[in-house]
Design a protein around this motif. Structure first.
Motif, PDB file in Angstrom:
ATOM      1  N   MET A 193       1.029  -1.238   0.103  1.00 42.98           N
ATOM      2  CA  MET A 193      -0.239   0.534  -0.200  1.00 42.98           C
ATOM      3  C   MET A 193       0.354   1.125  -0.229  1.00 42.98           C
ATOM      4  N   SER A 194       0.566   2.134  -1.095  1.00 48.25           N
ATOM      5  CA  SER A 194       0.819   3.430  -0.849  1.00 48.25           C
ATOM      6  C   SER A 194       1.056   4.129   0.446  1.00 48.25           C
ATOM      7  N   LEU A 195       1.779   4.764   1.043  1.00 43.93           N
ATOM      8  CA  LEU A 195       1.575   6.246   2.346  1.00 43.93           C
ATOM      9  C   LEU A 195       0.261   6.575   1.738  1.00 43.93           C
ATOM     10  N   PRO A 196      -0.340   6.808   3.266  1.00 45.26           N
ATOM     11  CA  PRO A 196      -1.786   7.058   2.999  1.00 45.26           C
ATOM     12  C   PRO A 196      -1.651   9.086   2.847  1.00 45.26           C
ATOM     13  N   ASP A 197      -2.491   9.226   2.904  1.00 45.01           N
ATOM     14  CA  ASP A 197      -2.821  10.797   3.086  1.00 45.01           C
ATOM     15  C   ASP A 197      -3.320  10.917   4.135  1.00 45.01           C
ATOM     16  N   ILE A 198      -2.800  11.741   5.031  1.00 42.12           N
ATOM     17  CA  ILE A 198      -3.066  12.531   6.589  1.00 42.12           C
ATOM     18  C   ILE A 198      -3.815  13.707   6.293  1.00 42.12           C
ATOM     19  N   LEU A 199      -4.953  14.206   7.820  1.00 47.41           N
ATOM     20  CA  LEU A 199      -5.701  15.519   8.005  1.00 47.41           C
ATOM     21  C   LEU A 199      -5.396  15.354   9.413  1.00 47.41           C
ATOM     22  N   VAL A 200      -4.704  16.549   9.326  1.00 49.89           N
ATOM     23  CA  VAL A 200      -5.259  16.776  11.109  1.00 49.89           C
ATOM     24  C   VAL A 200      -5.744  17.807  11.226  1.00 49.89           C
ATOM     25  N   ILE A 201      -6.672  17.851  12.316  1.00 47.77           N
ATOM     26  CA  ILE A 201      -7.523  18.747  12.541  1.00 47.77           C
ATOM     27  C   ILE A 201      -7.199  19.337  14.313  1.00 47.77           C
ATOM     28  N   ASP A 202      -6.828  20.731  14.645  1.00 45.93           N
ATOM     29  CA  ASP A 202      -5.919  20.870  15.959  1.00 45.93           C
ATOM     30  C   ASP A 202      -6.141  22.354  15.545  1.00 45.93           C
ATOM     31  N   ASP A 203      -7.217  23.075  16.947  1.00 44.30           N
ATOM     32  CA  ASP A 203      -7.277  24.587  16.706  1.00 44.30           C
ATOM     33  C   ASP A 203      -5.620  25.086  16.783  1.00 44.30           C
ATOM     34  N   GLU A 204      -5.138  24.630  17.337  1.00 41.14           N
ATOM     35  CA  GLU A 204      -4.021  24.822  17.573  1.00 41.14           C
ATOM     36  C   GLU A 204      -2.772  25.755  15.679  1.00 41.14           C
ATOM     37  N   LYS A 205      -2.126  26.341  15.289  1.00 35.84           N
ATOM     38  CA  LYS A 205      -1.565  26.739  14.254  1.00 35.84           C
ATOM     39  C   LYS A 205       0.132  25.888  14.155  1.00 35.84           C
ATOM     40  N   VAL A 206      -0.044  26.280  15.370  1.00 39.12           N
ATOM     41  CA  VAL A 206       1.969  25.206  15.769  1.00 39.12           C
ATOM     42  C   VAL A 206       1.731  23.845  15.805  1.00 39.12           C
TER      43      VAL A 206
ATOM     44  N   GLN B 170     -14.222  16.369   1.224  1.00 39.00           N
ATOM     45  CA  GLN B 170     -14.045  16.468  -0.592  1.00 39.00           C
ATOM     46  C   GLN B 170     -12.550  15.354  -0.876  1.00 39.00           C
ATOM     47  N   ALA B 171     -12.142  14.766  -0.021  1.00 40.03           N
ATOM     48  CA  ALA B 171     -10.695  13.985  -0.240  1.00 40.03           C
ATOM     49  C   ALA B 171     -10.923  12.552   0.646  1.00 40.03           C
ATOM     50  N   TYR B 172     -10.415  11.683   0.622  1.00 38.91           N
ATOM     51  CA  TYR B 172     -10.018  10.285   1.651  1.00 38.91           C
ATOM     52  C   TYR B 172      -9.058  10.133   2.427  1.00 38.91           C
ATOM     53  N   PHE B 173      -9.094  10.122   3.358  1.00 34.52           N
ATOM     54  CA  PHE B 173      -8.110  10.305   4.646  1.00 34.52           C
ATOM     55  C   PHE B 173      -8.334   9.192   5.351  1.00 34.52           C
ATOM     56  N   PRO B 174      -7.140   7.954   4.998  1.00 32.56           N
ATOM     57  CA  PRO B 174      -6.942   7.108   6.171  1.00 32.56           C
ATOM     58  C   PRO B 174      -6.693   7.203   6.782  1.00 32.56           C
TER      59      PRO B 174
ATOM     60  N   VAL C 282       1.153   0.987  -9.667  1.00 32.23           N
ATOM     61  CA  VAL C 282       0.698   1.749  -9.011  1.00 32.23           C
ATOM     62  C   VAL C 282       0.123   1.272  -7.700  1.00 32.23           C
ATOM     63  N   LYS C 283       0.409   1.964  -7.206  1.00 36.19           N
ATOM     64  CA  LYS C 283       0.039   1.171  -5.818  1.00 36.19           C
ATOM     65  C   LYS C 283      -1.014   2.247  -5.046  1.00 36.19           C
ATOM     66  N   GLY C 284      -1.271   3.965  -5.387  1.00 34.90           N
ATOM     67  CA  GLY C 284      -2.859   4.539  -4.773  1.00 34.90           C
ATOM     68  C   GLY C 284      -2.856   5.867  -5.164  1.00 34.90           C
TER      69      GLY C 284
END
Length: 450
Positions: free
Chosen positions: A1-14, A45-49, A338-340
């Motif tokens: 499997m290719s490296l998954p896309d990641i979503l970060v949800i946090d109110d602190e920009k740092v 809008q996108a898939y995040f594993p 093609v892996k992902g």
């Protein structure tokens, strides 16, 4: 499997910046959001594993967001991050389905360790999906793929109706997988070791094909032929697009179902049959009944158990799983690496309405794998009618006619298929006759290879 896309949800920009920096160094693609709403909008809008989720958000409690993620994308792994660490919150998050838990402040090494474990978990999950598919039936190239509520309900109905001998009417748009459902019903029935005969009612010489004929019954009948109903004896016959049958053939089919016997054309000797009937249609048969073009008695005979298959646009949460399934399938078949698929390409797939349903998605991804030069499918690898106008790399700054784009694409696919018109037609999702007319129309020459 290719490296998954990641979503970060946090109110602190740092925090978002530090996670993004560490993860990008490891080769991951990362998107960030500062609120629950922004995060959920990005998920549409996108898939995040994989998702990093803060428990303390300005517009919604992180636990509530976790519940929504688990409901809408149950295969996504969620890693909780919070500055309000406690055993109680950790236990609660785990009970709700969180994969792991990190407390602020955390080090880059801690991030790397948890992400490595999560990716291993995703790889194992995907391998299990493919192994289960392979073990269910070595003769089955495709499966009913999906985790949406509508697909789970469909699978439940199949498991209930399969062991019975009830007549089933499968209703759904073209490309939704009606034959797959019919085969699944047959496999779960007591007739699973017996023949499964599929008949396309839109492309047959009805009476001869369905009922068969004896030698000498008409000019050209040089031998006796078994009809499809006879070949399906003791098994299952699948009548696809049954609404295309003429009223005359409808009457003969009804009689065969009622009497459990058929008579070949040119013969007076009835043949007893024991078959299960599964029918499919993309038409409103009750409307056809009212119009007088479909027999009411036959309608009620074939629709003892009606099964509705949802169109792909109504179960877009399954597009990610379907995409990875087809990428794996055709990468192996086409001997490609093609892996992902990238987030941008996945976003395009999710936003499109797929009038051709799963069949169209499969064709688009097979073509993308053939055309791709990398290990991930990118937007430029995708081709379908809805995105032609956005292909700026093809059309430049000036508008171009749709015919010119189609001509270029047909020529490119024909070249990939080494001039094999049958293969090119399959990749394009059209029949050879349509391809031949396009080649003549556009004056495209090809090698003699058929």
């Amino acid at each position: 499997m290719s490296l998954p896309d990641i979503l970060v949800i946090d109110d602190e920009k740092v925090i978002c910046h530090s996670l993004e920096k560490v993860l990008k160094k490891e080769g991951y693609r990362v998107e960030t959001a500062q609120t629950a709403k922004e995060g959920m909008d990005q998920m549409k809008q996108a898939y995040f594993p994989l998702i990093f989720l803060d428990l303390k958000l300005p517009d919604e409690n992180g636990m509530d967001v976790l519940r929504r993620v688990r409901e809408e994308q149950p295969d996504t792994l969620v890693i909780i991050i919070t500055g309000y660490a406690s055993v109680q919150s950790a236990v609660e998050a785990m009970k709700l389905g969180a994969y792991d838990y990190l407390s602020k402040p955390f080090t880059p090494d801690e991030i790397r360790v948890v992400i490595r474990r999560a990716v291993e978990k995703l790889d194992l999950t995907m391998e299990n999906v493919y192994l289960k598919n392979a073990l269910r039936s070595s003769a089955r190239p495709d499966d009913i793929v999906g985790e949406s509520k509508s697909i789970q309900e469909l699978l439940h109905i199949i498991s209930r109706v399969g062991p019975t001998d009830s007549t089933v009417l499968i209703i759904g748009e073209s490309g939704t997988g009606k034959e797959l459902v019919a085969r699944a019903i047959h496999r779960s029935s007591m007739r699973t070791e017996r023949p499964f005969i599929a008949v396309d009612c839109g492309s047959l010489v009805e009476t001869l094909f369905v009922f068969g004929h004896v030698k000498g019954s008409f000019t050209g009948a040089v031998s006796t032929k078994h009809g499809r109903l006879e070949l399906a004896n003791n098994g299952t016959i699948f009548l696809d697009e049954i609404g295309n049958l003429s009223l005359n053939t409808q009457a003969k089919l009804l009689r065969a179902l009622q009497e459990q016997e058929i008579t070949k054309v040119g013969s007076s000797q009835p043949i007893k049959i024991d078959i299960r009937i599964i029918c499919a249609t993309n038409q409103d048969l009750m409307k056809r009944v009212k119009e007088g073009t479909f027999r009411e008695d036959l309608y009620y005979r074939i629709s003892v158990v009606p099964i509705q298959i949802p169109p792909l646009r109504d179960r877009k949460e399954d597009i990610g799983l379907l995409a990875h399934y087809f990428i794996h399938k055709y990468s192996e078949r086409r001997k490609k690496d093609v892996k992902g698929i990238s987030s941008k390409a996945m976003r395009i797939l999710v936003q499109y309405d797929w009038p051709g349903n799963v069949r169209e998605l499969e064709n688009v991804l097979e073509r993308a794998i053939v055309l791709s030069n990398g290990t991930r499918i990118e937007p430029e690898d995708l081709f379908y009618p809805a995105n032609i106008a956005d292909r700026r790399s093809w059309i430049g700054s000036e508008p171009v006619r749709l015919e010119d784009v189609e001509k270029e694409h047909i020529a490119k696919v024909l070249e990939i298929a080494s001039g094999n018109k049958s293969e090119a037609a399959r990749l394009l999702g059209i029949d050879r006759k349509t391809l031949r007319s396009r080649l003549i129309k556009y004056g495209i020459e090809s090698p003699a290879h058929e």
